[in-house]
Design a protein around this motif. Structure first.
Motif, short mmCIF file in Angstrom:
data_model
loop_
_atom_site.label_atom_id
_atom_site.label_comp_id
_atom_site.label_asym_id
_atom_site.label_seq_id
_atom_site.Cartn_x
_atom_site.Cartn_y
_atom_site.Cartn_z
N ILE A 28 0.84 -1.20 0.00
CA ILE A 28 0.00 0.00 0.00
C ILE A 28 0.88 1.25 0.00
CG2 ILE A 28 -1.67 1.33 1.35
CD1 ILE A 28 -2.82 -1.33 2.33
N GLY A 29 1.93 1.23 0.84
CA GLY A 29 2.87 2.34 0.83
C GLY A 29 3.56 2.49 -0.51
N ASN A 30 3.85 1.35 -1.16
CA ASN A 30 4.45 1.38 -2.49
C ASN A 30 3.52 2.06 -3.48
OD1 ASN A 30 6.81 0.64 -3.86
ND2 ASN A 30 5.75 -1.04 -4.87
N PHE A 31 2.22 1.75 -3.36
CA PHE A 31 1.21 2.36 -4.22
C PHE A 31 1.18 3.88 -4.04
CE2 PHE A 31 -3.11 4.06 -4.51
CZ PHE A 31 -3.43 3.76 -5.82
N LEU A 32 1.22 4.32 -2.78
CA LEU A 32 1.21 5.76 -2.51
C LEU A 32 2.47 6.43 -3.05
CD1 LEU A 32 -0.19 5.71 1.14
CD2 LEU A 32 -1.43 6.24 -0.97
N ALA A 33 3.59 5.71 -3.00
CA ALA A 33 4.83 6.29 -3.50
C ALA A 33 4.77 6.53 -5.00
CB ALA A 33 6.00 5.36 -3.16
N TYR A 34 4.10 5.62 -5.73
CA TYR A 34 4.00 5.79 -7.18
C TYR A 34 3.22 7.05 -7.55
CZ TYR A 34 5.99 1.28 -8.48
OH TYR A 34 6.84 0.23 -8.69
N THR A 35 2.32 7.48 -6.69
CA THR A 35 1.53 8.69 -6.98
C THR A 35 2.28 9.96 -6.63
OG1 THR A 35 0.50 8.74 -4.78
CG2 THR A 35 -0.57 7.39 -6.47
N ALA A 36 3.41 9.84 -5.92
CA ALA A 36 4.09 11.03 -5.42
C ALA A 36 5.43 11.30 -6.11
CB ALA A 36 4.31 10.92 -3.91
N VAL A 37 6.14 10.25 -6.52
CA VAL A 37 7.46 10.43 -7.10
C VAL A 37 7.56 9.64 -8.40
CG1 VAL A 37 8.57 10.84 -4.88
CG2 VAL A 37 8.37 8.52 -5.72
N PRO A 38 8.57 9.92 -9.23
CA PRO A 38 8.71 9.22 -10.51
C PRO A 38 8.87 7.71 -10.36
CG PRO A 38 10.07 11.20 -10.49
CD PRO A 38 9.54 11.02 -9.10
N THR A 39 8.30 6.97 -11.30
CA THR A 39 8.40 5.51 -11.29
C THR A 39 9.83 5.05 -11.40
OG1 THR A 39 6.26 5.44 -12.41
CG2 THR A 39 7.55 3.42 -12.43
N VAL A 40 10.63 5.80 -12.13
CA VAL A 40 12.03 5.43 -12.35
C VAL A 40 12.81 5.39 -11.04
CG1 VAL A 40 12.88 7.78 -12.74
CG2 VAL A 40 13.99 5.86 -13.88
N LEU A 41 12.29 6.01 -10.00
CA LEU A 41 12.94 5.98 -8.69
C LEU A 41 12.33 4.92 -7.78
CD1 LEU A 41 14.90 7.18 -6.61
CD2 LEU A 41 13.17 8.89 -6.07
N VAL A 42 10.98 4.81 -7.79
CA VAL A 42 10.30 3.91 -6.86
C VAL A 42 10.60 2.44 -7.16
CG1 VAL A 42 8.06 3.17 -5.97
CG2 VAL A 42 8.44 5.57 -6.52
#
Length: 286
Positions: free
Chosen positions: A38-52
């Motif tokens: 779930i935290g991973n999902f939230l990260a995708y909405t906040a920062v670039p995919t190339v980083l997450v």
């Protein structure tokens, strides 16, 4: 990385002959990984995919270190080196990653989804998936590890961009404006794509774990999965458009370093070798 580790974890759970369904520790770990996803999902909405996506690999070295202390699992010198390389590569990725999102609104997302280049990429991926699932996998899947890895990794081309797209579309669903209805439809379509992708990945990960070692599968899967996800995200979100040559090379080196670290941790974890062996004198026999 965390996403496919979660799928591998569930696939092992459902393998024939396992008794983890009654193990509270196993279920605690499964719930913790679900919360992490779930935290991973939230990260995708906040920062670039190339980083997450590449940074999800940090769960492997941290998990290995914790297991060595809490569960008394052996972490050999190669595993320790792998943990160091994974952390060092992650730092390099953070330093050289894009500093801002290229797609921040639903309108921009819809424009990117209809881009001819991305549509062409999806057609190629779908064609490859059909060939792999219906022709190649039945004949060569149980003997060639790359068949199942290719299927799951290509499906990652749908999973991660869909996750990011759902987060962007969800921001407009509850707004009282004409675009909220379009956002709802887009979110439902992406949810359907995400659900189908996860179900098919889960099936083929389970098949792969029945035929191949989970450590080898997990290491190769990380490299191929992350590479294809980054390719799909680069085509859809154009996250590389604002990245200079130096940052591009830095990210490539960081990802390569992380990948080498993951391979050392996963593939060589049963290798019986430690630093003390280097100090032993060579014994000659007559």
């Amino acid at each position: 990385m965390l996403f496919h580790v979660f799928l591998i974890h569930l696939s092992i759970l459902l393998l024939p002959g396992t008794s983890y369904l009654t193990d509270i520790v196993w279920w605690s770990g499964t719930i913790a990984m679900a919360l992490g996803q779930i935290g991973n999902f939230l990260a995708y909405t906040a920062v670039p995919t190339v980083l997450v996506t590449p940074l999800g690999a940090l769960g492997v070295p941290f998990g290995s270190i914790l297991a060595s202390y809490l569960l008394k699992e052996k972490l050999n010198i190669l595993g320790k080196l792998g943990c160091l390389l994974s952390c060092a590569g992650s730092v390099v990725l953070i330093i050289h990653s894009p500093k801002s999102e290229s797609v921040t609104t639903q309108a921009e997302l819809e424009e990117k989804l209809t881009n001819p280049v991305f549509v062409g990429y999806l057609c190629v991926v779908l064609l490859m998936l059909l060939l792999l699932i219906f022709w190649i996998a039945p004949a060569h899947g149980p003997t060639n590890i790359m068949v199942y890895i290719s299927i799951c990794s290509l499906l990652g081309s749908f999973t991660v961009p869909s996750t990011k797209g759902i987060g962007l579309a969800a921001q407009d669903i509850f707004h009282n404006n004409p675009s909220s209805q379009r956002a709802l439809y887009l979110c439902l379509v992406l949810l359907a794509v995400l659900g189908c992708s996860i179900i098919i990945q889960f099936r083929y990960i389970n098949k792969a774990l029945e035929c191949f070692d989970s450590s080898v599968f997990g290491a190769i899967y990380y490299v191929v999965f992350t590479t294809l996800v980054l390719l799909a995200s680069a085509i859809l979100f154009r996250e590389w458009s604002n990245v200079g040559v130096v940052d591009f090379l830095g990210m490539a080196c960081g990802f390569t370093t992380v990948s080498i670290g993951i391979v050392l941790i996963q593939v060589f974890k049963e290798f019986n070798f430690n630093i003390g062996d280097l100090n032993k004198p060579n014994m000659k026999t007559d």
